[in-house]
Every structure is written in C-alpha cells, then in structure tokens.
Design a protein around this motif. Sequence first.
Motif, PDB file in Angstrom:
ATOM      1  N   HIS A 125       0.815  -1.215   0.000  1.00 41.54           N
ATOM      2  CA  HIS A 125       0.000   0.000   0.000  1.00 41.54           C
ATOM      3  C   HIS A 125       0.845   1.260   0.000  1.00 41.54           C
ATOM      4  O   HIS A 125       2.071   1.209   0.017  1.00 41.54           O
ATOM      5  CB  HIS A 125      -1.019  -0.024   1.135  1.00 41.54           C
ATOM      6  N   THR A 126       0.151   2.369  -0.025  1.00 37.52           N
ATOM      7  CA  THR A 126       0.788   3.633  -0.380  1.00 37.52           C
ATOM      8  C   THR A 126       0.766   4.589   0.818  1.00 37.52           C
ATOM      9  O   THR A 126       0.726   4.152   1.951  1.00 37.52           O
ATOM     10  CB  THR A 126       0.067   4.207  -1.605  1.00 37.52           C
ATOM     11  N   GLN A 127       0.789   5.881   0.555  1.00 38.01           N
ATOM     12  CA  GLN A 127       0.967   6.845   1.653  1.00 38.01           C
ATOM     13  C   GLN A 127      -0.328   7.216   2.354  1.00 38.01           C
ATOM     14  O   GLN A 127      -0.359   7.416   3.558  1.00 38.01           O
ATOM     15  CB  GLN A 127       1.596   8.127   1.107  1.00 38.01           C
ATOM     16  N   GLY A 128      -1.396   7.421   1.567  1.00 39.78           N
ATOM     17  CA  GLY A 128      -2.663   7.842   2.159  1.00 39.78           C
ATOM     18  C   GLY A 128      -2.600   9.239   2.735  1.00 39.78           C
ATOM     19  O   GLY A 128      -1.723  10.034   2.417  1.00 39.78           O
ATOM     20  N   HIS A 131       0.574  11.139   4.314  1.00 31.19           N
ATOM     21  CA  HIS A 131       1.722  11.755   3.676  1.00 31.19           C
ATOM     22  C   HIS A 131       1.471  12.364   2.297  1.00 31.19           C
ATOM     23  O   HIS A 131       2.042  13.396   1.976  1.00 31.19           O
ATOM     24  CB  HIS A 131       2.841  10.707   3.578  1.00 31.19           C
ATOM     25  N   CYS A 132       0.655  11.734   1.445  1.00 30.88           N
ATOM     26  CA  CYS A 132       0.641  12.177   0.042  1.00 30.88           C
ATOM     27  C   CYS A 132      -0.446  13.211  -0.211  1.00 30.88           C
ATOM     28  O   CYS A 132      -1.561  13.100   0.260  1.00 30.88           O
ATOM     29  CB  CYS A 132       0.464  10.997  -0.912  1.00 30.88           C
ATOM     30  N   HIS A 133      -0.106  14.206  -1.023  1.00 31.46           N
ATOM     31  CA  HIS A 133      -1.023  15.318  -1.244  1.00 31.46           C
ATOM     32  C   HIS A 133      -2.103  15.009  -2.276  1.00 31.46           C
ATOM     33  O   HIS A 133      -3.038  15.759  -2.412  1.00 31.46           O
ATOM     34  CB  HIS A 133      -0.232  16.563  -1.675  1.00 31.46           C
ATOM     35  N   THR A 134      -1.973  13.913  -3.036  1.00 27.96           N
ATOM     36  CA  THR A 134      -3.026  13.628  -4.027  1.00 27.96           C
ATOM     37  C   THR A 134      -3.945  12.482  -3.609  1.00 27.96           C
ATOM     38  O   THR A 134      -4.744  12.013  -4.408  1.00 27.96           O
ATOM     39  CB  THR A 134      -2.442  13.293  -5.422  1.00 27.96           C
ATOM     40  N   SER A 135      -3.853  12.030  -2.363  1.00 25.58           N
ATOM     41  CA  SER A 135      -4.624  10.837  -1.990  1.00 25.58           C
ATOM     42  C   SER A 135      -6.133  11.113  -1.952  1.00 25.58           C
ATOM     43  O   SER A 135      -6.575  12.158  -1.504  1.00 25.58           O
ATOM     44  CB  SER A 135      -4.157  10.300  -0.639  1.00 25.58           C
ATOM     45  N   ALA A 136      -6.890  10.124  -2.442  1.00 22.49           N
ATOM     46  CA  ALA A 136      -8.349  10.202  -2.420  1.00 22.49           C
ATOM     47  C   ALA A 136      -8.906   9.429  -1.235  1.00 22.49           C
ATOM     48  O   ALA A 136     -10.093   9.512  -0.929  1.00 22.49           O
ATOM     49  CB  ALA A 136      -8.922   9.634  -3.718  1.00 22.49           C
ATOM     50  N   LEU A 167      -3.399  -1.842  -2.202  1.00 15.52           N
ATOM     51  CA  LEU A 167      -4.159  -0.592  -2.062  1.00 15.52           C
ATOM     52  C   LEU A 167      -3.321   0.559  -2.593  1.00 15.52           C
ATOM     53  O   LEU A 167      -2.138   0.668  -2.286  1.00 15.52           O
ATOM     54  CB  LEU A 167      -4.507  -0.326  -0.592  1.00 15.52           C
ATOM     55  N   ALA A 168      -3.945   1.404  -3.414  1.00 16.22           N
ATOM     56  CA  ALA A 168      -3.307   2.660  -3.813  1.00 16.22           C
ATOM     57  C   ALA A 168      -4.305   3.768  -3.535  1.00 16.22           C
ATOM     58  O   ALA A 168      -5.497   3.620  -3.822  1.00 16.22           O
ATOM     59  CB  ALA A 168      -2.934   2.650  -5.291  1.00 16.22           C
ATOM     60  N   CYS A 169      -3.813   4.886  -2.997  1.00 18.69           N
ATOM     61  CA  CYS A 169      -4.759   5.899  -2.539  1.00 18.69           C
ATOM     62  C   CYS A 169      -5.137   6.899  -3.622  1.00 18.69           C
ATOM     63  O   CYS A 169      -5.913   7.809  -3.378  1.00 18.69           O
ATOM     64  CB  CYS A 169      -4.247   6.576  -1.281  1.00 18.69           C
ATOM     65  N   CYS A 170      -4.614   6.763  -4.849  1.00 22.33           N
ATOM     66  CA  CYS A 170      -5.160   7.506  -5.988  1.00 22.33           C
ATOM     67  C   CYS A 170      -4.783   6.751  -7.254  1.00 22.33           C
ATOM     68  O   CYS A 170      -4.046   5.768  -7.206  1.00 22.33           O
ATOM     69  CB  CYS A 170      -4.659   8.951  -6.047  1.00 22.33           C
ATOM     70  N   LEU A 171      -5.282   7.223  -8.396  1.00 24.04           N
ATOM     71  CA  LEU A 171      -5.059   6.423  -9.612  1.00 24.04           C
ATOM     72  C   LEU A 171      -3.634   6.514 -10.146  1.00 24.04           C
ATOM     73  O   LEU A 171      -3.318   5.923 -11.173  1.00 24.04           O
ATOM     74  CB  LEU A 171      -6.089   6.780 -10.703  1.00 24.04           C
ATOM     75  N   ASN A 172      -2.754   7.234  -9.448  1.00 27.79           N
ATOM     76  CA  ASN A 172      -1.338   7.136  -9.814  1.00 27.79           C
ATOM     77  C   ASN A 172      -0.776   5.767  -9.452  1.00 27.79           C
ATOM     78  O   ASN A 172       0.290   5.377  -9.927  1.00 27.79           O
ATOM     79  CB  ASN A 172      -0.520   8.247  -9.145  1.00 27.79           C
ATOM     80  N   MET A 173      -1.479   5.063  -8.567  1.00 29.70           N
ATOM     81  CA  MET A 173      -1.256   3.639  -8.317  1.00 29.70           C
ATOM     82  C   MET A 173       0.153   3.299  -7.864  1.00 29.70           C
ATOM     83  O   MET A 173       0.808   2.422  -8.437  1.00 29.70           O
ATOM     84  CB  MET A 173      -1.597   2.816  -9.568  1.00 29.70           C
ATOM     85  N   CYS A 174       0.652   3.974  -6.827  1.00 31.63           N
ATOM     86  CA  CYS A 174       1.958   3.604  -6.294  1.00 31.63           C
ATOM     87  C   CYS A 174       1.929   2.188  -5.701  1.00 31.63           C
ATOM     88  O   CYS A 174       2.970   1.559  -5.578  1.00 31.63           O
ATOM     89  CB  CYS A 174       2.400   4.602  -5.231  1.00 31.63           C
ATOM     90  N   GLY A 175       0.762   1.694  -5.298  1.00 31.38           N
ATOM     91  CA  GLY A 175       0.637   0.292  -4.881  1.00 31.38           C
ATOM     92  C   GLY A 175       0.338  -0.533  -6.116  1.00 31.38           C
ATOM     93  O   GLY A 175      -0.096  -0.010  -7.135  1.00 31.38           O
TER      94      GLY A 175
HETATM   95  S1  SF4 Z   1      -1.153   6.325  -5.016  1.00 27.26           S
HETATM   96 FE1  SF4 Z   1      -1.460   8.536  -5.381  1.00 27.26          FE
HETATM   97  S2  SF4 Z   1      -2.061   9.420  -3.429  1.00 27.26           S
HETATM   98 FE2  SF4 Z   1      -1.182   7.404  -3.042  1.00 27.26          FE
HETATM   99  S3  SF4 Z   1       0.983   7.747  -2.605  1.00 27.26           S
HETATM  100 FE3  SF4 Z   1       0.829   7.355  -4.796  1.00 27.26          FE
HETATM  101  S4  SF4 Z   1       0.574   9.372  -5.770  1.00 27.26           S
HETATM  102 FE4  SF4 Z   1       0.179   9.609  -3.588  1.00 27.26          FE
END
Ligand code: SF4
Length: 357
Positions: A125-128, A131-136, A167-175
């Motif tokens: 999973h990702t930052q949520g 930490h991350c400014h684009t998370s949904a 889990l990725a918290c936006c469609l940039n899909m770091c997860g």
């Molecule tokens: S998936 Fe999106 S919101 Fe989550 S860490 Fe990556 S860039 Fe940030």
Amino acid sequence: MAEERITDQGAKDYKEFLHPVMKKNYGQWKYHEILKPGVLVHVAESGDKIFSIRIASPRLLSTTSIRFFMSVADKYCDGFLRWTTRNNVEFLTDKEENIELIIKAVNDDGWPVGGTGRTASNVVHTQGWVHCHTSATDASGIVKALMDEVFEDFVAENLPGKLKLALACCLNMCGAVHASDISILGIHRRPPKVDYHLLGQICEIPTTIAACPTGAIRQDIVDGVKAMKVIEDQCMFCGACYTACPNMPLADPLNDGVSIWVGGKIANARSKPGFTKLVIPYIPNNPPRWPEVVDAVKKIIQVYKDNGRKWERLGEMIDRIGWAKFFKLTGFAFTKYHMDDYKLATKSYNMSAHLRF
Ligand code: SF4
Ligand code: SF4
C-alpha cells in the motif's frame, strides 16, 4: 578492466548485502519449498540451504520496531534480513534450528508469521492521508481495518491459492493495484478546484498548464488577473497540476472514495499475467474503519474460498465460472461504470467475442 567508479549518490550494489549463502549460490538455485505458512527453504545445486521467515509489518514503522527486527536478525541471522515489496520483513538464516527461535521471538513481540503459499498476502500500500497530497483515501487506515479481519487467512493456508492484496490511494497507483488479486483504489470524482486567492504569488501558470497530461488546463482571466481553469471533461483527476500548483487542491471530502478491482496477477503460472478489472466503482470514505470496504473484500474472499480450485488464482476462478456468475455470487451491482468508455475502447471491444466495430 574498467576502473570502478566511486560516487556518493544512488543505491549501493545490492550484492554487497546478500547473505553469504545467497552470494555463494547466486543463480544456482535448484528448488524451494514452503515448510509452513511464512517459512520457506531455498535449496541450491550445491546442497546449501537458506531459510526465510516472513512476518507482516504495517509499513509505517517506528524506530523501536526496526531496532527490534535488527536485534532478532543479529541474534539468529548473522544480521541478515530484507524487506519485501508487500511490506513484509524476511529473516534469513542458514541454520534450520533457528526457525522456531525466530518465530517465537517475533510472535512474543506481536508480529505474525505467514503470507506465503495459499494465504492472503500482506497488503502492498501507499501513503494515504498520512503523507501524500493527491490521496483520495487513506492507506494505512483501511489496511489496518482490513487485515484485522483477514488475519486468519494470513497466518494459515485457508485459501484455494495465493491471494495478493493491494491498495493505492489515488489512480497514480503507487501500490500494485493494477495486477493483484484484490485491489482497493482511491478515486477522485471531481476535478481540482482552482483557488484564485494567491494563485499568482504561488503558482507558475505556464508550468502548471504544462504539467497536465491531458491538456485540460487553460489560461483564464478572473477579475482582470491572469488565472487558470480546468476543462472538466478532459480531466482524469491525476493530481499532477496540484503537484505543480498548491492552489489547485484535488481532495474533496464529499466526493472522494474507494473503488474495488479484482483478478490481476503478475505470475505466468497456469495462465497469462493479467490486469485487475473493476467490480465496485465507488464506496464513500468512511473512516476510521471503512466497514463497507472491509465487507466487500471479505465477500470476495468468501466467494473465492467457496468456489476456487486448489492453486487457482481469483482471476482464473472468475474466468472459469464467468463474470456474470461472480457478480451474482458476490451480490455486487453491475453498472454503467463497468463498461469500458475509454477513447481507445474500440480495441477492447474488438477483442471480445460479442461486439465488432
Ligand atoms: S497512489 Fe497517489 S495518493 Fe497514493 S501515494 Fe501514490 S501518488 Fe500519492
Ligand atoms: S488533475 Fe490531472 S488531468 Fe486534471 S487538470 Fe490536473 S493535471 Fe490535468
């Protein structure tokens, strides 16, 4: 021979950090076996063996936890351990007698051993919101709520096959949500709001316009001052503009939420690797425990347990029983959002047996 370049930047060569047994037998492995959930042995052509003991970590770790892992590695593994992409920690030892000692040490400190073979994986999973400014949506919050419920499937082989969770918290899909068995993906549903206040002082308008991959941002004039506007139909809610210009926030407490995708995998065992496919287009954020998301994932896991064949992955099971039956068994609604309306969708339609354009 070329002289070795010494720099003070970039990662060091990973081979410097390999366990001596791995270094000695590099590329010479004969087979591996799962001794029990979380414990693997890799056997080399030379007959050497290395054992790995996998524990789940919550990804965001305190220094106290990391120091504890180091102490276990120093005591039983000659200091060797590694982190996996799914946030597991693996202790590496060539001494079989140390396996149970390691398991006892980590269990006594509250760390579960598992996540190999026919179990549910730890969630990549990702930052949520941490930490991350684009998370949904949040990352660690949903993962904690979910894994509290799926815990038994991590420590025991209760499932037909591997079940990789992401889990990725936006469609940039770091997860790895594009190719896991069950994926939770945060989605924005509204374009960024341009906050005209201080826009000129904080943002470079040409840079921000250039940051948009779909060309959705146009120059504008508001109250006689240079500004920007977003063409909503062209926006795919990626957040690239917010990275360039903090006066274009994308987060929206009312419209952000979660979608659920299933059936992806990277392995080419038995069937080809495949992308995940949408099953639930939108669930509103409901912190702190996201009960609707947890229930939906548990429902999918139950259908998989009831219908999967031994070693069959979730996507393979769905392909066998058919998507219509999968939707029926889970009770999820099939909606217009499940139709592929991407502008290059004609290609996908032409790959189907049912439609031709
Ligand atoms: S998936 Fe999106 S919101 Fe989550 S860490 Fe990556 S860039 Fe940030
Ligand atoms: S969110 Fe992405 S697609 Fe939408 S305007 Fe910003 S950069 Fe463009």
